[in-house]
Design an enzyme around this catalytic site. Structure first.
Site, PDB file in Angstrom:
ATOM      1  N   TYR A  54      -5.481 -13.054  11.995  1.00  0.00           N
ATOM      2  CA  TYR A  54      -3.799 -13.327  11.344  1.00  0.00           C
ATOM      3  C   TYR A  54      -3.612 -14.786  10.997  1.00  0.00           C
ATOM      4  O   TYR A  54      -3.074 -15.136   9.817  1.00  0.00           O
ATOM      5  CB  TYR A  54      -2.247 -12.778  12.066  1.00  0.00           C
ATOM      6  N   VAL A  89       2.479  -9.394   2.733  1.00  0.00           N
ATOM      7  CA  VAL A  89       3.179  -9.753   3.971  1.00  0.00           C
ATOM      8  C   VAL A  89       2.861 -11.197   3.750  1.00  0.00           C
ATOM      9  O   VAL A  89       3.599 -12.604   4.593  1.00  0.00           O
ATOM     10  CB  VAL A  89       2.536 -10.347   5.616  1.00  0.00           C
ATOM     11  N   HIS A 105       6.110  -4.843   4.889  1.00  0.00           N
ATOM     12  CA  HIS A 105       5.001  -4.758   6.198  1.00  0.00           C
ATOM     13  C   HIS A 105       5.432  -5.895   6.756  1.00  0.00           C
ATOM     14  O   HIS A 105       4.350  -6.321   7.854  1.00  0.00           O
ATOM     15  CB  HIS A 105       4.409  -4.470   5.763  1.00  0.00           C
ATOM     16  N   GLY A 170       0.130  -2.597  -8.713  1.00  0.00           N
ATOM     17  CA  GLY A 170      -0.985  -3.193  -7.367  1.00  0.00           C
ATOM     18  C   GLY A 170      -0.956  -2.677  -5.456  1.00  0.00           C
ATOM     19  O   GLY A 170      -1.129  -3.336  -5.041  1.00  0.00           O
ATOM     20  N   SER A 172      -2.518   0.781  -4.173  1.00  0.00           N
ATOM     21  CA  SER A 172      -3.299   2.198  -3.747  1.00  0.00           C
ATOM     22  C   SER A 172      -1.656   3.385  -3.494  1.00  0.00           C
ATOM     23  O   SER A 172      -2.048   4.608  -3.763  1.00  0.00           O
ATOM     24  CB  SER A 172      -4.304   2.479  -3.030  1.00  0.00           C
TER      25      SER A 172
HETATM   26  P1  OAD Z   1      -4.431  -2.170  -1.801  1.00  0.00           P
HETATM   27  O1  OAD Z   1      -5.520  -2.234  -1.559  1.00  0.00           O
HETATM   28  O2  OAD Z   1      -4.815   0.118  -0.704  1.00  0.00           O
HETATM   29  O3  OAD Z   1      -4.799  -1.163  -2.723  1.00  0.00           O
HETATM   30  C1  OAD Z   1      -4.470  -2.164  -3.977  1.00  0.00           C
HETATM   31  C2  OAD Z   1      -4.383  -2.064  -4.975  1.00  0.00           C
HETATM   32  O4  OAD Z   1      -4.379  -3.026  -6.186  1.00  0.00           O
HETATM   33  C3  OAD Z   1      -5.855  -0.740  -5.594  1.00  0.00           C
HETATM   34  O5  OAD Z   1      -4.836   0.431  -6.568  1.00  0.00           O
HETATM   35  C4  OAD Z   1      -6.177  -1.964  -6.714  1.00  0.00           C
HETATM   36  O6  OAD Z   1      -7.151  -1.059  -7.891  1.00  0.00           O
HETATM   37  C5  OAD Z   1      -5.060  -3.056  -7.126  1.00  0.00           C
HETATM   38  N1  OAD Z   1      -5.871  -3.500  -7.605  1.00  0.00           N
HETATM   39  C6  OAD Z   1      -6.341  -4.689  -7.878  1.00  0.00           C
HETATM   40  N2  OAD Z   1      -6.024  -6.132  -7.956  1.00  0.00           N
HETATM   41  C7  OAD Z   1      -5.602  -5.620  -8.390  1.00  0.00           C
HETATM   42  C8  OAD Z   1      -5.151  -6.699  -9.552  1.00  0.00           C
HETATM   43  N3  OAD Z   1      -5.488  -8.072 -10.227  1.00  0.00           N
HETATM   44  N4  OAD Z   1      -4.211  -6.373 -10.713  1.00  0.00           N
HETATM   45  C9  OAD Z   1      -3.308  -5.590 -10.290  1.00  0.00           C
HETATM   46  N5  OAD Z   1      -3.993  -4.547  -9.945  1.00  0.00           N
HETATM   47  C10 OAD Z   1      -4.602  -4.765  -8.371  1.00  0.00           C
HETATM   48  O7  OAD Z   1      -3.180  -2.331  -0.807  1.00  0.00           O
HETATM   49  P2  OAD Z   1      -1.845  -1.732  -0.682  1.00  0.00           P
HETATM   50  O8  OAD Z   1      -2.106  -0.528  -1.945  1.00  0.00           O
HETATM   51  O9  OAD Z   1      -0.666  -3.060  -1.131  1.00  0.00           O
HETATM   52  O10 OAD Z   1      -0.185  -2.732   5.637  1.00  0.00           O
HETATM   53  O11 OAD Z   1      -2.132  -1.500   0.997  1.00  0.00           O
HETATM   54  C11 OAD Z   1      -0.593  -1.091   1.372  1.00  0.00           C
HETATM   55  C12 OAD Z   1      -0.887  -1.440   2.671  1.00  0.00           C
HETATM   56  O12 OAD Z   1      -1.821  -1.298   3.584  1.00  0.00           O
HETATM   57  C13 OAD Z   1      -1.394  -2.686   3.036  1.00  0.00           C
HETATM   58  O13 OAD Z   1       0.821  -3.510   3.057  1.00  0.00           O
HETATM   59  C14 OAD Z   1      -1.494  -3.405   4.536  1.00  0.00           C
HETATM   60  C15 OAD Z   1      -2.404  -2.148   4.690  1.00  0.00           C
HETATM   61  O14 OAD Z   1      -3.161  -1.769   5.114  1.00  0.00           O
HETATM   62  C16 OAD Z   1      -0.894  -3.316   7.036  1.00  0.00           C
HETATM   63  O15 OAD Z   1      -1.813  -4.169   7.049  1.00  0.00           O
HETATM   64  C17 OAD Z   1       0.949  -3.421   7.845  1.00  0.00           C
END
Ligand code: OAD
Length: 229
Positions: A54, A89, A105, A170, A172
């Site tokens: 971090y 974050v 988060h 953005g 998943s």
């Molecule tokens: P992910 O990495 O799981 O998903 C990222 C999403 O963004 C995917 O659907 C990609 O297709 C999309 N993406 C990538 N580049 C992009 C761009 N330039 N424009 C638009 N979309 C784009 O991330 P999160 O869904 O945020 O939690 O993950 C959720 C949680 O999992 C996070 O908050 C974190 C992680 O573990 C903790 O650490 C507690």
């Protein structure tokens, strides 16, 4: 009364600011084991490893800037009552000017006591072993780790239920309970999902998918919403 827009964001909105997502190829979870750096077990096994992870993220964040997507969401406030609920974050929504941001988060630029989760401090440097709270306990990153409760869900859920327009950018949508917020939306409201990849869409009615990068897709949608009567 202004129309209420709620925006749920994930790592994809900050990708074009140079902050890695988690699950894309080259993402953070490709090079780090989640359970090592983002769980209480990981913390109990190796505090230094978790602090380093971090500390690196925090240092990197301070070199990054909000992008067009963050700024466009802030501009929506000219016409709408906007709440951003983010899984991120980073502080890029705030730096772009969004007034109401809920960090489900946690926040990288805060540290918190290991013995009292209400002792939270603004923190923009490294957290070191030996940095303690006012009760003398080690400080940890103010991050919600896997297996921990997400206290701000209680704040976020009623706001989503009350939304007139719901936008997802953005994420998943695989991490619960955050991903479940989509299901709190009212049936009839318009919903938009913006993602750079062709991801599986949540099964909610009246959902439109904009398959674009955040800077393009959010800018497009915000222009549409600002010019619409
Ligand atoms: P992910 O990495 O799981 O998903 C990222 C999403 O963004 C995917 O659907 C990609 O297709 C999309 N993406 C990538 N580049 C992009 C761009 N330039 N424009 C638009 N979309 C784009 O991330 P999160 O869904 O945020 O939690 O993950 C959720 C949680 O999992 C996070 O908050 C974190 C992680 O573990 C903790 O650490 C507690």
């Amino acid at each position: 009364m202004k129309t209420k827009i709620v925006v749920l964001t994930g790592a994809g909105i900050s990708a074009e600011s140079g902050i890695k997502t988690f699950r894309d190829s080259g993402g953070l979870w490709e090079n780090h084991r989640v359970e090592d750096v983002a769980s209480t077990e990981g913390w109990n096994n190796n505090q230094q490893l978790v602090l380093n992870f971090y500390n690196q993220r925090r240092k990197q964040l301070l070199e990054r800037k909000p992008n067009r997507a963050h700024f466009a969401l802030a501009e929506l406030e000219r016409k709408y009552d906007v709440t951003v609920i983010t899984q991120n974050v980073d502080d890029l929504h705030e730096r772009a000017g969004s007034a109401n941001v809920i960090h489900l988060h946690g926040e990288l630029l805060k540290a918190r006591s290991c013995v009292d989760e209400n002792l939270i401090y603004n923190w923009n440097k490294d957290i070191l072993e030996g940095d303690v709270c006012e009760r003398g306990a080690q400080l940890r990153p103010h991050i919600v780790w896997f297996g921990e409760a997400v206290p701000l869900m209680e704040t976020a859920a009623p706001i989503v239920r009350d939304a007139d327009i719901f936008i997802v950018v953005g994420t998943s949508l695989v991490v619960y309970p955050a991903a479940g917020l989509v299901n709190y939306t009212r049936y009839e409201i318009p919903k938009w999902l913006i993602d750079a990849n062709d991801i599986p869409l949540p099964r909610v009615p009246h959902l439109k998918f904009i398959n674009e990068k955040a800077t393009i897709g959010v800018d497009y949608l915000v222009n549409l919403l600002l010019t619409e009567n």
